[in-house]
Design an enzyme around this catalytic site. Structure first.
Site, PDB file in Angstrom:
ATOM      1  N   GLU A  32       0.802  -1.223   0.000  1.00 15.19           N
ATOM      2  CA  GLU A  32       0.000   0.000   0.000  1.00 15.19           C
ATOM      3  C   GLU A  32       0.836   1.275   0.000  1.00 15.19           C
ATOM      4  OE1 GLU A  32      -0.776  -1.440   4.374  1.00 15.19           O
ATOM      5  OE2 GLU A  32       0.076  -2.289   2.552  1.00 15.19           O
ATOM      6  N   ARG A  33       2.066   1.188   0.448  1.00 13.67           N
ATOM      7  CA  ARG A  33       2.942   2.372   0.408  1.00 13.67           C
ATOM      8  C   ARG A  33       3.084   2.875  -1.022  1.00 13.67           C
ATOM      9  NH1 ARG A  33       7.575   4.836   3.151  1.00 13.67           N
ATOM     10  NH2 ARG A  33       9.080   5.513   1.596  1.00 13.67           N
ATOM     11  N   LYS A  53      15.155  -8.473   7.290  1.00 19.83           N
ATOM     12  CA  LYS A  53      15.821  -7.208   6.966  1.00 19.83           C
ATOM     13  C   LYS A  53      16.251  -6.423   8.201  1.00 19.83           C
ATOM     14  CE  LYS A  53      14.071  -6.789   2.386  1.00 19.83           C
ATOM     15  NZ  LYS A  53      13.159  -6.167   1.470  1.00 19.83           N
ATOM     16  N   CYS A  71       2.302   1.594  10.463  1.00 22.73           N
ATOM     17  CA  CYS A  71       1.699   0.883   9.348  1.00 22.73           C
ATOM     18  C   CYS A  71       0.474   1.705   8.957  1.00 22.73           C
ATOM     19  CB  CYS A  71       1.361  -0.564   9.717  1.00 22.73           C
ATOM     20  SG  CYS A  71       0.256  -0.740  11.129  1.00 22.73           S
ATOM     21  N   GLN A  75      -2.028  -0.577  14.483  1.00 23.35           N
ATOM     22  CA  GLN A  75      -2.683  -1.437  15.458  1.00 23.35           C
ATOM     23  C   GLN A  75      -2.022  -2.809  15.533  1.00 23.35           C
ATOM     24  OE1 GLN A  75      -6.794  -1.419  14.260  1.00 23.35           O
ATOM     25  NE2 GLN A  75      -7.197   0.493  15.354  1.00 23.35           N
ATOM     26  N   ARG A  77       0.750  -4.306  12.614  1.00 23.37           N
ATOM     27  CA  ARG A  77       2.089  -4.401  12.007  1.00 23.37           C
ATOM     28  C   ARG A  77       3.089  -3.419  12.608  1.00 23.37           C
ATOM     29  NH1 ARG A  77       0.495  -3.794   5.838  1.00 23.37           N
ATOM     30  NH2 ARG A  77      -0.894  -2.309   6.828  1.00 23.37           N
ATOM     31  N   CYS A 119       3.886  12.287   0.923  1.00 22.47           N
ATOM     32  CA  CYS A 119       4.732  12.286  -0.262  1.00 22.47           C
ATOM     33  C   CYS A 119       4.275  11.152  -1.179  1.00 22.47           C
ATOM     34  CB  CYS A 119       6.185  12.069   0.173  1.00 22.47           C
ATOM     35  SG  CYS A 119       7.328  12.060  -1.215  1.00 22.47           S
TER      36      CYS A 119
END
Length: 131
Positions: A32-33, A53, A71, A75, A77, A119
């Site tokens: 979704e980012r 990572k 996230c 709530q 992630r 952004c």
């Protein structure tokens, strides 16, 4: 000594802190980012690959004393990844300079809904000045 607890921060508090060079915002949303946008200057460490990572994240935030995770709603992630980060720092027993590990209240959705700057660049890493 690394932080060993996770606290919450509001979007207005983060907006005041964000210009400081010793803060890092970590976006743990997955795909979704790419289409919702993001907080300018945030680093992307998707929750679905977060565990593997962690060494890269530790390297990326070296010297930052405040790390803010989020996230979409913060709530599940966001808090989970913040806790994994704190636990990982304890495991590796390495002082990276982190004193505060926080979760953004209401996440990205709350940030955007309250009119905070977002952004939509596709650059990695994101430019701080895009808003």
């Amino acid at each position: 000594m690394a932080a060993n607890s996770v606290t919450y921060i509001s979007s207005s508090q983060l907006l005041r802190l964000k210009p400081r060079p010793n803060i890092a915002v970590i976006d743990v949303r997955d795909d979704e980012r790419n289409y919702d946008g993001h907080i300018a200057g945030s680093l992307h460490f998707a929750s679905d690959t977060f565990r593997e990572k962690l060494p890269k994240l530790v390297e990326a935030v070296q010297g930052k004393d405040t790390i803010v995770f989020h996230c979409a709603l913060s709530q599940v992630r966001g808090p989970k990844c913040a806790r994994k980060f704190v636990d990982y720092l304890s495991e590796i027993n390495e002082d990276v300079g982190t004193k505060n590990v926080m979760v953004l209240e209401r996440g990205y959705n709350g940030w955007e809904a309250s009119g905070r700057p977002v952004c939509r660049c596709t650059e990695v890493p994101c430019r701080d000045e895009c808003a």
